[in-house]
Design a protein around this motif. Structure first.
Motif: not given
Lengths: 176, 223, 291
Positions: C180-184, C173-176
């Protein structure tokens, strides 16, 4: 060397053992060139390989967990150790899997996989094995390699004192 | 203006023959995509060079903001990508160009291989070309570490473990590249030096040899 | 350049500057008059055609660069044990090859030298191994088939490695991180908190730091061993500014019943009244109040 003599040298068959002027100059040129190249580059080579030749510092022991809390089931402990990386000093948090072996001795395994350096964890795939998520390396509770990895997991040197477990430098596995 | 400048230099250095040699040498029909569409396979070498030029230029500009230091490297990359105008494009060019140059070089190598162009008298140029290939892979490997994010760190760690498993010499190679026993501050500066000075120096020398040999031997004839 | 004649100029003619044909040379002729078909001058005729291809490639390249930002994950953390390492794509085949039993473990020498070293050296020395005069690939079955097999192997290994990586990501269940950084980052900008840079989050100062809920209860309950002595975060998340993210009820529930794997339930350890007070105090930890 006067002109006549030079003529002589040129005409005489190669019986004389002295080197010719040209040979002498070539050797001198080669020698001077080698000195210039060596003198310039040798200090740089020594400069570049210094990390290999530097004395490795002996690691200190770090207090991590109470002896009574160690069971036969491996538990992960995290601890800090003072690390000097050139000009950069830090206190990175390390981790170890500590357990009591079947022989009743406490031992601590480094979670760094001996295959390609990923991090293993206990009971992730099978309840009685260490498993590495990268390439599926597996180890027994003693860190003995079962698959993929060429060597068994490294151990921390363990010291017991006054009811506490101390971990020291990493050494090759002694149990597998 | 340009003409008189050219003549002024030419009178002193006689550059016309050099220039005419480069400009006027005949390029045969079988490598010309205007004549045979299939001849586009002969463009990969030139395209590799084009992307290499982009890599050298974008890399030079990236060093205006980048610092090879484990505390600041990541944040300097973050800054130059997100805060500097066109930073996303310059870093993007360097990042994607690194992949593209490998692709182009790979295709160029395959073209040379399958057209048998490495055969006598061009053996030396093939070897120089392969060395360029290895230097490029080295540039890719060392450059990957520089942003100092987790991906960079762990890929390098794995790569160095692979280097460390070479029989006999492995440990020395690994420690020499690490600049110590761990992947850390000294690894980053080392990789930076190798990526920015040592390998590009070797690359430029090899490229010069590659081109001089092509000019001297000409393009291999049609099949 | 000096193409047009100017009567006042002294022009030195150096004759036809195409490379002279040497009488004895095993090097291919520098001009291609020997070959049939239309040859043309390198500059400008031929180079123009090559640069047309270059223009097309550059446009495609720039579109890629603009459409797809270069990935950047989180700052390197040597102790991150859940990170799945991934080399750049052109090393994947080698990475995958060294996973196989006969290329790793006791056979690592075979894997490194036999399966990787020897093929590379063979490629380097190809002109001396494939010495026949024939250039067409279908007349060189050994060389060509070895290359085709290697290509197939490289393609297969790369695919397997990538597939395995995707599988591991999905399983864990890992998002690269770069995604993830872009989403946050987008979330942070939407909230008006500005650009999000991992490791540079501003932790707000503590509000009402003298409150008994913190100075006594939270110290006794060993909250600070995980959340940091100044609640700046450690194994557990930072709690300064938590009031912006969680309501008092949510905080109460988390302390009472635990949360996730890390946070133990404090039901029983602390009285309901104590938990109530801690939750109230935590809910006051807002960035705005700290300023």
């Amino acid at each position: 060397m006067d002109h006549n003599k030079q003529q002589d040298t040129a005409h005489a068959p190669a019986q004389r053992k002295e080197m010719t002027r040209r040979q002498f100059l070539s050797y001198t040129l080669g020698g001077a060139g080698a000195f210039m190249a060596g003198g310039a580059i040798l200090p740089m080579i020594r400069f570049a390989v210094d990390p290999i030749l530097q004395k490795k510092e002996k690691g200190n022991f770090v207090k991590v967990i109470e002896e009574s809390k160690v069971t036969s089931e491996p538990t992960e402990v995290k601890f800090k150790v003072h690390q000097v990386d050139g000009w950069y000093e830090s206190d990175p948090k390390l981790s170890a899997w500590i357990a009591k072996g079947d022989d009743g001795k406490i031992f601590a395994l480094s979670p760094v996989c001996k295959h390609l350096g990923c991090t293993v964890s206990w009971a992730a795939e099978s309840p009685t094995e260490y498993h590495c998520p990268c390439h599926g390396a597996r180890y027994t509770k003693d860190g003995k390699t079962l698959a993929v990895a060429p060597k068994s997991l490294d151990e921390y040197e363990v010291k017991l004192d006054n009811g506490w477990v101390y971990l020291g430098p990493i050494e090759p596995n002694t149990r597998a | 203006m340009f003409k008189s400048m050219y003549n002024w230099i030419d009178e002193r250095l006689d550059i016309t023959p050099m220039w005419r040699d480069i400009a006027d040498h005949e390029v045969p029909e079988h490598v010309n995509p205007a004549h045979h569409f299939s001849a586009f396979v002969y463009c990969f070498g030139g395209l590799t060079f084009f992307i290499t030029v982009i890599q050298i230029l974008s890399g030079m500009f990236l060093t205006m903001y980048y610092v090879p230091d484990i505390i600041n490297a990541y944040y300097s990359v973050d800054y130059l990508q997100h805060q500097v105008a066109f930073g996303a494009i310059v870093r993007g060019m360097h990042h994607w160009g690194a992949s593209l140059v490998i692709v182009m070089m790979f295709l160029h190598t395959l073209r040379v291989f399958f057209t048998g162009s490495y055969k006598a008298p061009r053996e030396m140029n093939w070897i120089v070309g392969m060395l360029i290939f290895f230097v490029m892979l080295g540039l890719g490997f060392t450059g990957y570490l520089l942003p100092w994010d987790n991906k960079a760190y762990y890929a390098t760690k794995v790569g160095l473990e692979i280097a460390g498993s070479v029989p006999y010499l492995g440990d020395y190679i690994k420690e020499l590249m690490n600049g110590g026993t761990i992947v850390g501050a000294q690894t980053l500066t080392r990789f930076f030096a190798i990526h920015v000075f040592f390998l590009p120096g070797a690359l430029l020398a090899l490229l010069a040899g590659h081109f001089i040999m092509i000019r001297k031997q000409g393009i291999s004839g049609p099949l | 350049m000096a193409h047009k004649h100017d009567p006042n100029e002294k022009i030195v003619y150096v004759g036809d500057s195409r490379i002279r044909k040497r009488a004895k040379s095993n090097v291919s002729p520098p001009d291609y008059t020997a070959f049939p078909g239309k040859s043309e001058a390198f500059i400008p005729n031929f180079l123009l055609k090559e640069w047309m291809v270059g223009v097309v490639v550059l446009v495609g390249f720039l579109v890629l660069v603009i459409a797809e930002p270069a990935p950047l994950g989180y700052p390197a953390d040597p102790l991150n044990s859940s990170f799945i390492p991934m080399p750049d794509w052109y090393f994947l085949f080698l990475y995958q090859l060294l996973k196989y039993p006969y290329a790793s473990g006791d056979y690592i020498v075979l894997g490194i030298l036999g399966l990787s070293g020897i093929p590379f050296i063979a490629l380097l020395l190809a002109p001396f191994l494939d010495t026949g005069k024939e250039r067409r690939f279908y007349r060189r079955p050994i060389a060509s088939s070895l290359m085709l097999v290697s290509l197939a192997a490289i393609a297969y290994l790369t695919w397997v490695s990538w597939d395995h990586y995707q599988h591991e990501l999905a399983k864990n269940g890992v998002i690269p991180e770069h995604i993830e950084r872009e989403i946050k980052n987008e979330e942070s900008i939407e909230k008006g908190l500005g650009r999000w840079v991992p490791g540079k989050e501003k932790i707000p100062a503590m509000v009402e730091a003298e409150d008994v809920a913190f100075t006594e209860t939270m110290t006794q309950a060993a909250c600070i061993t995980c959340h940091g002595s100044e609640l700046e975060g450690g194994v557990g998340p930072a709690l300064r500014g938590i009031g912006d993210a969680r309501s008092k009820e949510e905080l109460f529930d988390a302390i009472m019943n635990g949360k996730g794997e890390g946070m133990p339930p404090f039901k029983g350890t602390l009285t309901d009244d104590q938990i109530e007070k801690v939750a109230t105090w935590l809910s006051k930890q807002k960035a705005a109040a700290a300023e």
